[in-house]
Structures are given as C-alpha cells and as structure tokens.
Design a protein around this motif. Structure first.
Motif, PDB file in Angstrom:
ATOM      1  N   THR A 211      91.406  29.157   4.599  1.00 56.21           N
ATOM      2  CA  THR A 211      89.939  28.444   4.096  1.00 56.21           C
ATOM      3  C   THR A 211      90.539  27.337   3.837  1.00 56.21           C
ATOM      4  OG1 THR A 211      89.587  30.507   2.476  1.00 56.21           O
ATOM      5  CG2 THR A 211      89.110  28.577   2.574  1.00 56.21           C
ATOM      6  N   ALA A 212      91.506  26.773   3.139  1.00 51.56           N
ATOM      7  CA  ALA A 212      91.718  25.384   2.830  1.00 51.56           C
ATOM      8  C   ALA A 212      92.010  24.440   4.336  1.00 51.56           C
ATOM      9  CB  ALA A 212      92.766  24.770   1.732  1.00 51.56           C
ATOM     10  N   GLU A 213      92.611  24.921   5.355  1.00 51.34           N
ATOM     11  CA  GLU A 213      92.709  24.327   6.452  1.00 51.34           C
ATOM     12  C   GLU A 213      91.111  24.520   7.078  1.00 51.34           C
ATOM     13  OE1 GLU A 213      95.241  22.450   7.225  1.00 51.34           O
ATOM     14  OE2 GLU A 213      97.149  23.454   6.476  1.00 51.34           O
ATOM     15  N   GLY A 214      90.449  25.285   7.425  1.00 56.21           N
ATOM     16  CA  GLY A 214      89.343  25.611   8.011  1.00 56.21           C
ATOM     17  C   GLY A 214      88.635  24.060   7.678  1.00 56.21           C
ATOM     18  N   ILE A 215      88.046  23.793   5.527  1.00 54.70           N
ATOM     19  CA  ILE A 215      87.301  22.805   5.428  1.00 54.70           C
ATOM     20  C   ILE A 215      88.081  22.294   5.675  1.00 54.70           C
ATOM     21  CG2 ILE A 215      86.977  22.318   2.866  1.00 54.70           C
ATOM     22  CD1 ILE A 215      85.371  24.734   3.494  1.00 54.70           C
ATOM     23  N   ALA A 216      89.522  21.636   5.894  1.00 57.21           N
ATOM     24  CA  ALA A 216      89.724  20.162   6.715  1.00 57.21           C
ATOM     25  C   ALA A 216      88.894  19.547   7.524  1.00 57.21           C
ATOM     26  CB  ALA A 216      91.687  19.858   5.813  1.00 57.21           C
ATOM     27  N   LEU A 217      89.274  20.862   8.259  1.00 57.96           N
ATOM     28  CA  LEU A 217      88.890  20.674   9.753  1.00 57.96           C
ATOM     29  C   LEU A 217      87.002  19.622   9.386  1.00 57.96           C
ATOM     30  CD1 LEU A 217      89.945  23.349  11.898  1.00 57.96           C
ATOM     31  CD2 LEU A 217      90.475  20.826  12.361  1.00 57.96           C
ATOM     32  N   LEU A 218      86.845  20.671   8.959  1.00 59.65           N
ATOM     33  CA  LEU A 218      85.652  20.207   8.348  1.00 59.65           C
ATOM     34  C   LEU A 218      84.962  18.334   7.663  1.00 59.65           C
ATOM     35  CD1 LEU A 218      81.881  20.399   8.572  1.00 59.65           C
ATOM     36  CD2 LEU A 218      82.518  21.398   6.175  1.00 59.65           C
ATOM     37  N   GLY A 219      86.472  18.152   6.785  1.00 59.91           N
ATOM     38  CA  GLY A 219      86.204  16.867   6.832  1.00 59.91           C
ATOM     39  C   GLY A 219      86.872  15.583   7.884  1.00 59.91           C
ATOM     40  N   ILE A 220      87.385  15.725   8.825  1.00 63.16           N
ATOM     41  CA  ILE A 220      88.131  15.133   9.584  1.00 63.16           C
ATOM     42  C   ILE A 220      86.736  15.066   9.963  1.00 63.16           C
ATOM     43  CG2 ILE A 220      89.071  15.273  11.451  1.00 63.16           C
ATOM     44  CD1 ILE A 220      91.658  17.223  10.143  1.00 63.16           C
ATOM     45  N   ALA A 221      85.780  16.220  10.651  1.00 68.37           N
ATOM     46  CA  ALA A 221      85.117  15.808  11.068  1.00 68.37           C
ATOM     47  C   ALA A 221      83.634  15.309  10.978  1.00 68.37           C
ATOM     48  CB  ALA A 221      84.188  17.019  12.148  1.00 68.37           C
ATOM     49  N   LEU A 222      83.772  15.241   9.748  1.00 69.23           N
ATOM     50  CA  LEU A 222      82.952  14.032   8.305  1.00 69.23           C
ATOM     51  C   LEU A 222      83.336  12.195   8.608  1.00 69.23           C
ATOM     52  CD1 LEU A 222      81.409  16.157   5.526  1.00 69.23           C
ATOM     53  CD2 LEU A 222      80.418  15.308   7.150  1.00 69.23           C
ATOM     54  N   VAL A 223      84.709  12.751   9.047  1.00 72.61           N
ATOM     55  CA  VAL A 223      85.024  11.015   8.943  1.00 72.61           C
ATOM     56  C   VAL A 223      85.193  10.430  10.712  1.00 72.61           C
ATOM     57  CG1 VAL A 223      87.828  10.038   8.746  1.00 72.61           C
ATOM     58  CG2 VAL A 223      87.027  11.214   6.894  1.00 72.61           C
ATOM     59  N   ALA A 224      84.904  11.518  11.201  1.00 67.91           N
ATOM     60  CA  ALA A 224      84.604  11.412  12.626  1.00 67.91           C
ATOM     61  C   ALA A 224      83.088  10.182  12.539  1.00 67.91           C
ATOM     62  CB  ALA A 224      84.706  11.782  13.854  1.00 67.91           C
ATOM     63  N   LEU A 225      81.749  11.218  12.222  1.00 66.89           N
ATOM     64  CA  LEU A 225      80.873  10.556  11.239  1.00 66.89           C
ATOM     65  C   LEU A 225      80.565   8.878  10.991  1.00 66.89           C
ATOM     66  CD1 LEU A 225      78.939  14.249  11.016  1.00 66.89           C
ATOM     67  CD2 LEU A 225      79.281  12.756  12.857  1.00 66.89           C
TER      68      LEU A 225
ATOM     69  N   SER B 125      98.108  16.521  -0.224  1.00 66.81           N
ATOM     70  CA  SER B 125      97.253  17.618  -0.243  1.00 66.81           C
ATOM     71  C   SER B 125      98.558  19.066   0.437  1.00 66.81           C
ATOM     72  CB  SER B 125      96.136  18.079  -0.352  1.00 66.81           C
ATOM     73  OG  SER B 125      96.142  17.455   1.273  1.00 66.81           O
ATOM     74  N   ARG B 126      99.442  18.744   1.135  1.00 64.51           N
ATOM     75  CA  ARG B 126      99.953  19.227   1.999  1.00 64.51           C
ATOM     76  C   ARG B 126      99.639  20.240   2.973  1.00 64.51           C
ATOM     77  NH1 ARG B 126     104.602  21.894  -2.250  1.00 64.51           N
ATOM     78  NH2 ARG B 126     105.464  19.963  -3.576  1.00 64.51           N
ATOM     79  N   LEU B 127      97.958  19.946   3.401  1.00 61.32           N
ATOM     80  CA  LEU B 127      97.671  20.477   4.512  1.00 61.32           C
ATOM     81  C   LEU B 127      98.096  19.865   5.958  1.00 61.32           C
ATOM     82  CD1 LEU B 127      94.039  19.720   2.570  1.00 61.32           C
ATOM     83  CD2 LEU B 127      95.406  21.865   3.339  1.00 61.32           C
TER      84      LEU B 127
END
Length: 734
Positions: A262-276, A316-318
C-alpha cells in the motif's frame, strides 16, 4: 552458533538448523531460524526481501533433500546390520543346541556302560553283609536311582544388541542455537508452526490495491483541477503543496507500519503529484520560472526531484521513489546539457546522449543510495544500463548530421562518444559483467566507424575514400587483437576479441572499394588486345590515381598485418591468410607497372617463381599451383598486344610446361601433351608475328605439315633430360 556484532545493533548468528524441516520452513529466518514477523529478521537483521532469498530457499531445499537421502542410506545400513546380526545369532543358537544334544547323547552312553558294573558290586556287598549277619533279615537291595544328565556349561542365548545405534533424525549442532525446537519423540505427530507467518497477497488483493491507487490519483487530479480553476495563485500553491506533502507522509507512515504494498502504491501517487507541482510552478510563473529555457528548467527540476526522491527513499525505505530518483538523476543532467548548448537541435541531442552516457557510468554506485534494505538494486542498475544504451543511440543518430559545414565534426564527435562507451566496457569488465562488456566494446567500435564513414563522405575525395578507412580499420583491428591476446580468456579478453572482430568486419567492408579499383585497372591492358599484335611492347597504359593508391594501400595493409602477426606470435596460425593475400595481391598489381612489356614479364615471373617453389617443395603447393596457372594464363593472354611480348611469353610458357613435366611422374603425361599442343598451335602464329614485326612475308608449308613437324620436335625434346631430372629430384627411375 557464532555471533558477530552488527553495525545496526543486531547480532548476526549463523545457526545449524534444529531439524531438516526447519531448512525449508519459510516462516523462519534462514540465518538464525527465528520465527519471522517482518521483512527484516528481528534477531539477526537479515533482509528477507532481497531477491537472493529465493536462491537461499532453493539451496536449503536441495540440502534438505540431500539430508533425507543421507538418512535413508543410514537407515538401510542399520537395517542390513540388524539382519546380519540376527542371522549370526540364529546360527550361534543352532550351533549351541547341536552341542547340547551331542553332550546329552555322550552322557547317556556313559551311564549305560557303567550301570551293570555298579549293580554287580552292590550285589557282592549285599551277599558279604548277609554272610556276616546270619540272624539278620535279608533286605532287598535298593534300586539305584540315576539323576538325569546335566550339562557342564549350559549355553545362554543373549538378545541381539545394535553395534551402531541409529542417530536421531533431528541432530542438534555442537553449538547452541537460540530457542531450539525440541525433537519430537518417535511416533509422535509432527507439529505445524504456530508462529506468525509472512503475509501473502492474492491477485485479488493486488488488483484492489491498484484500483484504490488509481482512484486516489483520479480524485487528487479532480481536486487539484477544481482548486486550479476556482482559486488564486497562493491558494493553488498551498493546496498543491499540502496535497503532495500529505501523500508523501502517508506513504512513509504506511511503510513504517509494514504495509509495504500500500505504501508503494501511495508513493506512486506522490511522485505523480511532484511532477504536477513542477509543471504548476512553471505554469504559474513562480519566481519567473516561465521565462527560463524549457530544457534547463525541466533538467534542473528533474535533478532536484531525483535528489529528493533518493533522500525520501533512504528515510522511508520505499522502493518506488528510489527507482524514480535514479532515473531522474540520470535524465536531469542530460536535459541541462541539451539546454546549455542551445541553438542547433542536433547539437542538443548529441549533448544529451553524451551526458546520459557519462552519468550512467556511475550505475554500479546506485546501491549506495539505499541503506541496504533493497539488496543490490538489480532493477535500478538495469534501468540505468538501458538509459545508457538510449544515450548511445541518440548520440549516434545526432552526430551523423552534426555540423554539416565541418568536415571532421562527425569523427571527432564519434571519438568522444566511443571513448565513453569504451569506459562502460572497462567498468563492466572489472565487475565481471561479461554480457555488458561484450556489447559495449564492439558498440564503441561501431560508433567510431560510423563517425569516420560520415567524415569520409564529407571529404568526397576518391583517393581518401579508398585508402584512409581501410588503414584506420586495420590499425584498430591489430591494436584490439593484440590487447585481446594479452588479456587471455578473461572477461576483458572476450570483450576485446569481439571488438577486434567488429573492426575486422569494418576493415573487410572498407577493403571492397580499393579492391574494386585495383581490379578495374586490369581493363587497361585488356583493351589493347583488340588490335592484334598492333601495339608496341613499350606501350603505356596509365591507371588512374585512385587505382594506384588502392594498390599501395592493399600492399601496406598486408605488410602491416604480416609484421604484427609475426611479432605477436600468431604467424603459425595465420600464415595461410598472409600467403593467399600476398598471392592474390601479386596478381592484381601487375597493371600498375603501366608498360605492357613489364606487365607481361611480371606475370611470367610469378609463374616461374611458382614452379621453382613447387620444385623445391617449399611453402603451400595449392597456393603455388593456383597462382602459377593464373599468372601464366594472364601473361600469355596479355602478350598478344605486341609481337615481342608474344614471343617471350610463348617461349616462357613452353619452358614452364617442360619443367612441370619433370616435377612428378603423375603430371608428366599431362604436361607433355599440353606442351605438344601449345607449341604446335603457336607454330601457326609464327609467320604472322614475323610479318607484323618485320614487314616480311614468310612462305611456310601447309598447316598439317607444320603441326606434325613441331609435334615431332616437341616429343623428341620432351624425352631428353627427364631421367636425369628424376635422379636430381630424388625420384626413382620409372
């Protein structure tokens, strides 16, 4: 058990498994066999999410199978020993019983033999007693009672005892592991592990998790769109920043709570938000970002984001931020370099490709970005290798059209690109990466060859085109081959050998142009044959400059290769290549002598030399035969240009055939027949040649008379010295 202090505070323990089943128990740590509660062992600190854990499990299963086979062999040995002991005990018992029976029979026979004498002695004693006591009443003599025979040493049968007791199946090691599992008694039911097991996720769980992440991304995008439309610059920035920080914190907290997927999936969303966020900064012209060059802006943003992602992953060790950060750290400098050169798009593409290659030289250092919890980062290193390959393709495509006004720009750019690719090959060689080294080394040669080819095209000089590429390819091939020979069969030797073969292939392609020009020069002397003895023996056929330069280049290449192989100790293995190349080259360079008489003499000299080498039995006979026949035919055909050259060639051909007839008895008949036919046929042309050469008409007998006379003379001449020649050559007399 052995313990070693770990820098992270754990105690590394290597413990022998308490049982064979513990080796293949996936709920226990393979190092200390403590029950697993997380992806990192709480006892010894072993990272169980490392890909090499599957290798450890496979090896453990193999060890368990081997231990099982060992137990079976030992059980068979014990069973065989028990059966042997039982058979020996049975044999001993039977022997003891036979001994007892024999003793009983002997005792019975002895008792039967002594019984009558004892009875007579008793009767005599009774009679004597009766005679001395007359008044006494005679009593009947008692009947003797005999005890049954008793064995002196009764045999005892002992129960069989195992000489080698079977060891227990669960053998504890000499050291004491922590919390060992007690061995179950024989026949007791085997207990299943009751401790916490590693979480296993089904496909449905993964699907639902993916759907949840996608829905979160859609919701975040919709929310940001509404905020973008309805709010001002400050509100937009606050909302986007808070959303990004919230997602990053959420992913990090979930990872701390061991909800890794779950943390890795949320991290993908965070990376997309950084790009935005990066896009929004430029779109809102924050701090004048819209006025900067696009490539410079995105390159700087990618570089900064890569640093941030790497730091986030380390804290975070992600894994997802680490992978994204590695790619961003490689792509950011490439975009900055492309924006820095400005102007020409091809120059920008070349700068980007070269920078990608330079940055990805640090691919082996990628594991240092993490704290070791993700293993050796095989995926990230492979991604960087792919980025390097992309940079090589981009740089090669750009340099082909780089600086069209500069002649030497492609080869200079290719040299830089090839040097960086060669550096990749060197690093892969030192790390023992055979595949990467064997791909990068020939790739460097190909890139340099492409740049050199484009430079040759821009020079547009036929002489330069026919000479320079072949010489450069030859020198490169010899240098790489020499280095490969010194390196031996190691990783570097294989990579260098592949690169040398690539250079050799390029040299073979480059040799086609000079070879074609040298062959085309033969057309000059052939055109003079149409006049039929109408030319002078001193007539000149001047080949073009490209043909002469090509011939000199081919000679230089063969000489250079021969010297290099002689000095490098490869002459014995490569000798046939040099001999054949020299022979073919000798046949091709004849027209470069220009004077028709010298050309004919050159070919006749080659034929004579081939015959002499055959007679001396030196070198390679197949080469001398092929070259001798070709040179003899070429010289004789070209001799029809002038009467003098024809006369010299005819006499030489006849002499060569006569000498060939003396080489061996197997070719004697063929050579004599050829000599007779050749001289008889040439006799028809003698009057014609004399008439053309001296302007005199010669009256001769009919053709049949001339042919018969000449044939007779040839037969007589052919039988003169062969016997002496046979003796001189060491052959037996026929």
């Amino acid at each position: 058990m052995t313990g070693v202090d770990d820098p992270r505070g754990f105690t590394r323990r290597r413990v022998w498994p308490p049982s064979r089943e513990a080796l293949i128990d996936s709920t226990r740590c393979p190092s200390c066999f403590t029950e697993i509660a997380a992806s990192t062992c709480a006892s010894c600190g072993l990272d169980l999410s490392d890909q090499r854990a599957y290798r450890v499990l496979d090896l453990s299963q193999r060890v368990a199978r081997l231990l099982g086979d060992r137990d079976e062999v030992l059980a068979q040995m014990h069973a065989d020993a028990d059966r042997a002991f039982a058979a020996a005990a049975k044999t001993a018992a039977a022997a003891a019983a036979a001994e007892r029976a024999a003793a009983e029979r002997a005792a019975a026979e002895q008792a039967a033999a002594t019984r009558p004498a004892a009875a007579a002695a008793e009767r005599a004693a009774a009679e004597q007693a009766a005679a001395t006591r007359p008044a006494a009443v005679a009593l009947p003599s008692p009947t003797p009672v005999h005890a049954p025979p008793v064995d002196a040493m009764p045999a005892q049968v002992h129960a069989p005892v195992d000489a080698m007791p079977e060891p227990p199946r669960d053998v504890d090691p000499p050291t004491h592991p922590p919390a060992p599992t007690p061995a179950a008694p024989a026949g007791a039911p085997k207990k299943l592990p009751t401790g916490p097991t590693a979480p296993r996720r089904s496909g449905v769980q993964v699907f639902l998790l993916s759907i949840g992440v996608v829905l979160l991304a859609v919701a975040a995008a919709f929310f940001l769109t509404v905020a973008w439309v309805s709010g001002g610059l400050v509100l937009r920035s606050i909302i986007v920043a808070l959303a990004t920080v919230g997602v990053i914190v959420t992913a990090s907290v979930l990872r701390r709570r061991r909800l890794t997927a779950t943390a890795e999936g949320i991290a993908l969303l965070g990376i997309a938000l950084v790009a935005l966020d990066v896009w929004a900064v430029r779109a809102n012209d924050v701090a004048g970002a819209a006025g900067t060059d696009a490539l410079l802006y995105w390159g700087s943003a990618a570089l900064a984001a890569g640093v941030g992602f790497a730091a986030w992953a380390r804290v975070s060790r992600l894994r997802v931020p680490l992978t994204t950060g590695v790619v961003a750290l490689a792509g950011g400098p490439a975009l900055i370099a492309a924006g820095a050169v400005g102007g020409d798009p091809l120059r920008a593409w070349y700068a980007a490709g070269l920078t990608l290659l330079l940055v990805t030289l640090a691919a082996p250092l990628a594991p240092r970005l993490s704290r070791g919890e993700h293993g050796s980062l095989v995926l990230e290193v492979a991604v960087l290798r792919g980025v390097a390959a992309l940079g090589a393709v981009v740089g090669l495509s750009a340099l082909l059209g780089l600086e069209t006004g500069a002649t030497w720009a492609p080869v200079v750019a290719a040299l830089s690109l090839a040097a960086v690719i060669a550096a990749h090959a060197i690093i892969a060689t030192r790390r023992g990466e055979q595949l990467i080294a064997s791909v990068a080394a020939p790739a460097a040669v190909l890139v340099f060859g492409a740049g050199a080819t484009m430079t040759v095209v821009r020079v547009a000089d036929p002489t330069f085109t026919a000479t320079a590429p072949l010489l450069v390819a030859t020198v490169l091939f010899l240098a790489l081959e020499r280095a490969a020979t010194r390196a031996g069969g190691a990783t570097a030797g294989v990579a260098l050998r592949v690169a040398s073969l690539t250079a050799a292939a390029g040299g073979a392609i480059a040799a086609l142009i000079p070879f074609a020009l040298v062959v085309a020069a033969v057309a000059g002397p052939l055109r003079g044959l149409g006049r039929g003895f109408g030319r002078s023996a001193f007539a000149v056929d001047v080949p073009d400059a490209e043909s002469t330069a090509s011939a000199l280049t081919l000679i230089a290449v063969v000489a250079l290769v021969a010297v290099a192989w002689r000095l490098g100790g490869l002459w014995a293995a490569r000798n046939p290549v040099i001999v054949w190349s020299t022979a073919v080259l000798a046949l091709l360079v004849g027209p470069q002598l220009r004077v028709i008489g010298l050309v004919v003499l050159w070919y006749l000299a080659i034929a004579i030399a081939a015959v002499l080498l055959l007679r001396a039995r030196r070198g390679r006979p197949e080469v001398w035969v092929s070259v001798g026949i070709s040179a003899l035919l070429a010289g004789w055909i070209l001799s029809f240009s002038a009467p003098l050259t024809w006369a010299i060639a005819t006499v030489t051909v006849a002499g060569v055939l006569w000498v060939v007839a003396s080489l061996h008895r197997l070719v004697r008949v063929v050579a004599i027949v050829a000599l007779v036919v050749f001289v008889s046929g040439s006799a028809f042309l003698v009057p014609v040649v004399i008439g053309i050469a001296f302007g005199v008409f010669v009256l001769v007998p009919g053709p049949l008379v001339v042919a018969a006379g000449v044939a007779s003379l040839c037969l007589v001449a052919a039988t003169i010295p062969f016997r002496s020649l046979d003796i001189a050559n060491g052959m037996p007399r026929p």
